[in-house]
Scaffold this motif. Structure first.
Motif, PDB file in Angstrom:
ATOM      1  N   TYR A  82       0.835  -1.210   0.000  1.00  0.00           N
ATOM      2  CA  TYR A  82       0.000   0.000   0.000  1.00  0.00           C
ATOM      3  C   TYR A  82       0.870   1.260   0.000  1.00  0.00           C
ATOM      4  O   TYR A  82       0.577   2.246  -0.676  1.00  0.00           O
ATOM      5  CB  TYR A  82      -0.910  -0.031   1.232  1.00  0.00           C
ATOM      6  N   VAL A 116      -5.692  -9.194  -5.579  1.00  0.00           N
ATOM      7  CA  VAL A 116      -7.101  -9.276  -5.998  1.00  0.00           C
ATOM      8  C   VAL A 116      -7.525 -10.737  -6.114  1.00  0.00           C
ATOM      9  O   VAL A 116      -8.537 -11.167  -5.558  1.00  0.00           O
ATOM     10  CB  VAL A 116      -7.305  -8.571  -7.363  1.00  0.00           C
ATOM     11  N   ASN A 132      -7.837 -12.639  -2.932  1.00  0.00           N
ATOM     12  CA  ASN A 132      -8.797 -12.038  -1.991  1.00  0.00           C
ATOM     13  C   ASN A 132      -8.118 -11.500  -0.737  1.00  0.00           C
ATOM     14  O   ASN A 132      -8.650 -11.586   0.371  1.00  0.00           O
ATOM     15  CB  ASN A 132      -9.878 -13.062  -1.604  1.00  0.00           C
ATOM     16  N   ASP A 147      -8.710  -5.863   1.279  1.00  0.00           N
ATOM     17  CA  ASP A 147      -8.663  -4.597   0.547  1.00  0.00           C
ATOM     18  C   ASP A 147      -8.392  -3.412   1.462  1.00  0.00           C
ATOM     19  O   ASP A 147      -8.984  -3.326   2.541  1.00  0.00           O
ATOM     20  CB  ASP A 147     -10.042  -4.336  -0.091  1.00  0.00           C
ATOM     21  N   SER A 200      -9.143   0.059  -3.370  1.00  0.00           N
ATOM     22  CA  SER A 200      -9.083  -1.410  -3.404  1.00  0.00           C
ATOM     23  C   SER A 200      -7.914  -1.855  -4.289  1.00  0.00           C
ATOM     24  O   SER A 200      -7.457  -1.106  -5.154  1.00  0.00           O
ATOM     25  CB  SER A 200     -10.384  -1.969  -3.972  1.00  0.00           C
ATOM     26  N   TRP A 201      -7.454  -3.085  -4.067  1.00  0.00           N
ATOM     27  CA  TRP A 201      -6.380  -3.622  -4.914  1.00  0.00           C
ATOM     28  C   TRP A 201      -6.837  -3.657  -6.365  1.00  0.00           C
ATOM     29  O   TRP A 201      -6.052  -3.379  -7.276  1.00  0.00           O
ATOM     30  CB  TRP A 201      -5.985  -5.030  -4.454  1.00  0.00           C
ATOM     31  N   SER A 235     -12.685  -7.766  -4.191  1.00  0.00           N
ATOM     32  CA  SER A 235     -12.051  -6.452  -4.345  1.00  0.00           C
ATOM     33  C   SER A 235     -12.928  -5.570  -5.243  1.00  0.00           C
ATOM     34  O   SER A 235     -13.453  -6.023  -6.262  1.00  0.00           O
ATOM     35  CB  SER A 235     -10.656  -6.614  -4.964  1.00  0.00           C
TER      36      SER A 235
END
Ligand code: NAG
Ligand code: NAG
Ligand code: NAG
Ligand code: NAG
Ligand code: NAG
Ligand code: NAG
Ligand code: NAG
Ligand code: NAG
Length: 452
Positions: A101, A135, A138, A141, A146-147, A403
């Motif tokens: 991130y 993504v 899963n 997120d 979101s990814w 996602s």
């Protein structure tokens, strides 16, 4: 000397630590417990290079000489390790989440302004592979971006750079005009776009992404980066735009092959059109160039001439071959033996260094070959994981994936970063020019690295 219970207990512990750390890692390819146990040690070694948990280090970055792109490469593999082997481990989860991130950049498109001296389309693309992995697995997120939306931003910004003015299309190697290599178009940058487009198509079930993947494939053939010579398919490195991409450099790299193979596999899994499984199979056959005695081998630069980047290519190669066996089950018979043998060879190479479990570069060498680094750890990890990847789901939006989609992420034309016009001082630009000139020299010259 008088033995007490405690003394004995102590020496048994020491002895068992000694036994368990002496010699190579044991690995039974395809056996989840065995793979995860060995992989745990490989990950420990890999994280020795991680700066994000060190005092004063940058979250999401690995120690020099590893570049920003290597971090993207590393997180893709760590994310799979977490998913397959250690998904109760909150420490590991936050390490991966924070690192990925943190490097998303100001516009959440993986073009952080402070990497603009080194970041090319292929670098943004390799981060894209990791973010898309989040993504498909899963992975939790982030709330604001979101990814999936960040992968879409990567896709949209890359596709916006599709350049029809030279060579009839294609992405350049570089994003920014001041980095040398801006006048070069190459297979890896375009392969990343192809791979990400195919995956977005499969995950979101949106045909528009598949159209882009087809566009990339067709252009690769048209420009002559992907050719059939004497019935053998070849993926070339790239060409300069000056002569309209006619002077094609023919160096072959395993990760380029892998990224195209997996892209075809995602396209096949989405379209169920056999043209894509045939294409995947054809490149798999051509990639026998990257095996020696059935074990992965970076033939273009090994032995002894691979630079730091090239020493990591097998990580992506292995990940891509692994996922191909999941998405195109008929490729299992082509790949299983090679993957198993490579993983076991990699494990036996992990017998070096102070800890006696540091992994080496040349897996055909008996034991450790004396080479160590982030690349060696990443490659061994991914080779091992590729033998168990078939046990785990690759989600789509209708089937386990959660996602959140934002097809317009990264399309904001107000955003200067997307227009490649960051404000950078002249001094910085000059520095970047020299740096990428050296890098380009290495790519084109292969073995020139050692001389430098
Ligand atoms: C690997 O296997 C050998 C032979 O089975 C055994 O002696 C050794 O202790 C094992 N090493 C590890 C790290 O488990
Ligand atoms: C969690 O993962 C980290 C990094 O791989 C490792 O050092 C640590 O031992 C793990 N924790 C547990 C409880 O397994
Ligand atoms: C670069 O920018 C990121 C945010 O995009 C920041 O977290 C990081 O500390 C900066 N410096 C380096 C060396 O990455
Ligand atoms: C440049 O190369 C592209 C792709 O091979 C081709 O379609 C185009 O006709 C070429 N242009 C010129 C002027 O030769
Ligand atoms: C697509 O991939 C799934 C695994 O995610 C696999 O079970 C399925 O067989 C694949 N589809 C085709 C047409 O091969
Ligand atoms: C995916 O993650 C979401 C949100 O955490 C969760 O609700 C969902 O059950 C997960 N899907 C699977 C297949 O585990
Ligand atoms: C499909 O993708 C295209 C291209 O990114 C986008 O314009 C369109 O809105 C998407 N459609 C849906 C239903 O998400
Ligand atoms: C770049 O510099 C120009 C002129 O100095 C300025 O107008 C513009 O806002 C700057 N852009 C960014 C992204 O800082």
């Amino acid at each position: 000397m008088r033995f007490t219970f405690q003394n004995n207990w102590f020496s048994i512990v020491i002895l068992s630590i000694y036994i368990s750390l002496t010699g190579a890692l044991n690995l039974t390819a395809g056996d989840r417990d065995s793979v995860c146990e060995a992989a745990k040690f490989v990950v420990q070694g890999e994280l020795n290079y991680y700066e994000g948990i060190k005092y004063g280090g940058t979250v999401g970055m690995f120690a020099s000489p590893n570049y920003w792109w290597n971090a993207g490469e590393a997180f893709g593999g760590l994310l799979d390790y977490y998913t397959f082997c250690d998904n109760d481990n909150k420490t590991l989860k936050s390490l991966i989440y924070d690192g990925m991130y943190h490097q998303a950049g100001e516009s959440f498109n993986y073009i952080p302004s402070n990497q603009s001296m080194v970041e090319g389309n292929d670098d943004q693309g390799v981060w894209g592979l990791a973010v898309m992995e989040a993504v498909e697995r899963n992975f939790t997120d982030p709330e604001d971006h979101s990814w999936l939306s960040m992968t879409q931003a990567i896709f949209n910004t890359m596709d916006a750079r599709w350049d029809t003015e030279h060579c009839g299309g294609g992405l350049r190697w570089q994003i920014f005009t001041w980095n040398s290599g801006y006048d070069y178009k190459n297979s890896i940058a375009n392969g990343c776009l192809f791979n990400i487009a195919a995956r977005l198509a499969r995950f979101t079930r949106n045909e528009s992404y598949a159209k882009v993947a087809e566009k990339v494939w067709d252009w690769m053939e048209e420009v002559g980066f992907l050719t059939s010579e004497d019935d053998e398919l070849v993926l070339h490195d790239g060409a300069k735009i000056g002569d309209n991409c006619t002077d094609v450099t023919d160096k072959k790299w395993s990760y380029t092959y892998g990224i195209f193979i997996a892209g075809c596999a995602y396209m096949y899994n989405f379209t169920e059109d056999s043209i894509w499984s045939e294409r995947a199979t054809e490149i798999i056959e051509a990639s026998s160039y990257f095996f020696k005695d059935g074990v992965m081998y970076e033939t273009t630069c090994m032995p002894n001439h691979c630079n730091n980047d090239q020493r990591s290519f097998h990580s992506l190669f292995a990940r891509c071959l692994g996922i191909t066996t999941v998405l195109v089950p008929e490729t299992v018979s082509l790949l299983e033996d090679k993957l198993d043998k490579s993983a076991e060879a990699a494990a036996q190479s992990c017998s070096g260094g102070d800890d006696d479990i540091t992994c080496g570069e040349d897996w055909t060498h008996s034991g450790w070959d004396g080479v160590y680094g982030l690349g060696e750890q990443m490659c061994a990890l991914e080779a091992m994981l590729a033998t168990i990847v078939r046990e785990f789901p690759v989600y789509t939006k209708d089937n386990g994936g959660s996602s959140k989609s934002n097809p317009t992420a990264g399309t904001n034309t107000e955003d200067e970063v997307n227009k490649n016009v960051l404000n950078i001082s002249t001094k910085d630009k000059a520095g970047a020019g020299v740096l990428t000139a050296v890098v380009l020299g290495i790519v084109l010259g292969g073995s020139a690295w050692m001389a430098i």
